[in-house]
Enzyme design. Structure first.
Site, PDB file in Angstrom:
ATOM      1  N   GLU A 162       1.735   1.555  -5.209  1.00  0.00           N
ATOM      2  CA  GLU A 162       1.565   0.133  -4.962  1.00  0.00           C
ATOM      3  C   GLU A 162       1.472  -0.648  -6.256  1.00  0.00           C
ATOM      4  O   GLU A 162       1.882  -1.791  -6.324  1.00  0.00           O
ATOM      5  CB  GLU A 162       0.381  -0.170  -4.032  1.00  0.00           C
ATOM      6  CG  GLU A 162      -0.963  -0.109  -4.654  1.00  0.00           C
ATOM      7  CD  GLU A 162      -1.578   1.275  -4.547  1.00  0.00           C
ATOM      8  OE1 GLU A 162      -2.746   1.387  -4.916  1.00  0.00           O
ATOM      9  OE2 GLU A 162      -0.914   2.198  -4.113  1.00  0.00           O
ATOM     10  N   PHE A 197       0.838  -1.201   0.000  1.00  0.00           N
ATOM     11  CA  PHE A 197       0.000   0.000   0.000  1.00  0.00           C
ATOM     12  C   PHE A 197       0.871   1.248   0.000  1.00  0.00           C
ATOM     13  O   PHE A 197       2.038   1.210   0.365  1.00  0.00           O
ATOM     14  CB  PHE A 197      -0.983   0.015   1.175  1.00  0.00           C
ATOM     15  CG  PHE A 197      -0.351   0.251   2.524  1.00  0.00           C
ATOM     16  CD1 PHE A 197      -0.260   1.533   3.055  1.00  0.00           C
ATOM     17  CD2 PHE A 197       0.138  -0.809   3.265  1.00  0.00           C
ATOM     18  CE1 PHE A 197       0.313   1.741   4.296  1.00  0.00           C
ATOM     19  CE2 PHE A 197       0.706  -0.612   4.510  1.00  0.00           C
ATOM     20  CZ  PHE A 197       0.801   0.674   5.026  1.00  0.00           C
ATOM     21  N   CYS A 198       0.261   2.357  -0.445  1.00  0.00           N
ATOM     22  CA  CYS A 198       0.959   3.644  -0.465  1.00  0.00           C
ATOM     23  C   CYS A 198       0.001   4.776  -0.107  1.00  0.00           C
ATOM     24  O   CYS A 198      -1.144   4.535   0.260  1.00  0.00           O
ATOM     25  CB  CYS A 198       1.621   3.883  -1.810  1.00  0.00           C
ATOM     26  SG  CYS A 198       0.483   4.359  -3.096  1.00  0.00           S
ATOM     27  N   GLN A 199       0.461   5.994  -0.245  1.00  0.00           N
ATOM     28  CA  GLN A 199      -0.301   7.160   0.179  1.00  0.00           C
ATOM     29  C   GLN A 199      -1.533   7.416  -0.683  1.00  0.00           C
ATOM     30  O   GLN A 199      -2.617   7.617  -0.177  1.00  0.00           O
ATOM     31  CB  GLN A 199       0.599   8.406   0.185  1.00  0.00           C
ATOM     32  CG  GLN A 199      -0.030   9.641   0.786  1.00  0.00           C
ATOM     33  CD  GLN A 199      -0.182   9.542   2.297  1.00  0.00           C
ATOM     34  OE1 GLN A 199       0.493   8.767   2.956  1.00  0.00           O
ATOM     35  NE2 GLN A 199      -1.078  10.313   2.847  1.00  0.00           N
ATOM     36  N   TYR A 246      -3.870   5.175   1.546  1.00  0.00           N
ATOM     37  CA  TYR A 246      -3.675   5.184   2.995  1.00  0.00           C
ATOM     38  C   TYR A 246      -4.675   6.126   3.673  1.00  0.00           C
ATOM     39  O   TYR A 246      -5.183   5.840   4.745  1.00  0.00           O
ATOM     40  CB  TYR A 246      -2.243   5.583   3.350  1.00  0.00           C
ATOM     41  CG  TYR A 246      -2.033   5.703   4.834  1.00  0.00           C
ATOM     42  CD1 TYR A 246      -2.097   4.579   5.649  1.00  0.00           C
ATOM     43  CD2 TYR A 246      -1.834   6.940   5.435  1.00  0.00           C
ATOM     44  CE1 TYR A 246      -1.956   4.682   7.020  1.00  0.00           C
ATOM     45  CE2 TYR A 246      -1.678   7.040   6.805  1.00  0.00           C
ATOM     46  CZ  TYR A 246      -1.740   5.919   7.591  1.00  0.00           C
ATOM     47  OH  TYR A 246      -1.606   6.023   8.949  1.00  0.00           O
TER      48      TYR A 246
END
Length: 144
Positions: free
Chosen positions: A116, A109-111, A137
């Site tokens: 991702e 996962f990422c911001q 996120y």
């Protein structure tokens, strides 16, 4: 791989075999990485936390400001080198056991949802299995 109604190959993601102790996950098109939704991820973490390994591919600064509990931070810029490391070197660098390529329950996962996909592509090129957390996120935090 199974054909869908249009004859296109589809694949059930890593949580697709309930009889094997894995969680049901909606079938996704094989051209995209398997994905885990926010409700699926929350359910998995609430009921069987040890069945998933979260990889936070955001920068160290973003991760230090807050992350999903239990996630391992490997910035996307380091991911390829990290996944190529020997297990002992990985442990010394990230203070965690190195994921194994056959581990199906890796979730990246990422911001904001862009890194991702790159992370999963990198992982797949190195023959790792896994899925993307399909939300950003901020959705985990409950912010829009």
């Amino acid at each position: 791989m199974l054909p869908n109604s249009n004859g296109v190959g589809i694949e059930a993601g890593p949580f697709a075999l309930p009889e094997g102790g894995r969680y049901a996950m909606e079938v996704r098109n094989m051209s995209r990485a398997p994905a885990v939704s926010l409700p699926e991820l929350r359910s998995i973490l609430a009921t069987d936390r040890d069945r998933v390994r979260l990889i936070d591919v955001r920068s160290r600064e973003e991760s230090a400001a807050g992350t999903i509990p239990g996630a391992l931070n490997i910035p996307v810029s380091e991911l390829e080198n990290a996944l190529r490391m020997e297990p002992a070197d990985f442990q010394a660098t990230y203070f965690a056991e190195k994921p194994r390529p056959e581990e199906e329950n890796l979730v990246f996962f990422c911001q904001i949802g862009s890194n991702e996909c790159h992370a999963m592509q990198t992982a797949r090129e190195l023959e790792y299995l896994g899925a993307n957390y399909e939300d950003e996120y901020r959705a985990w935090q409950g912010k829009d």
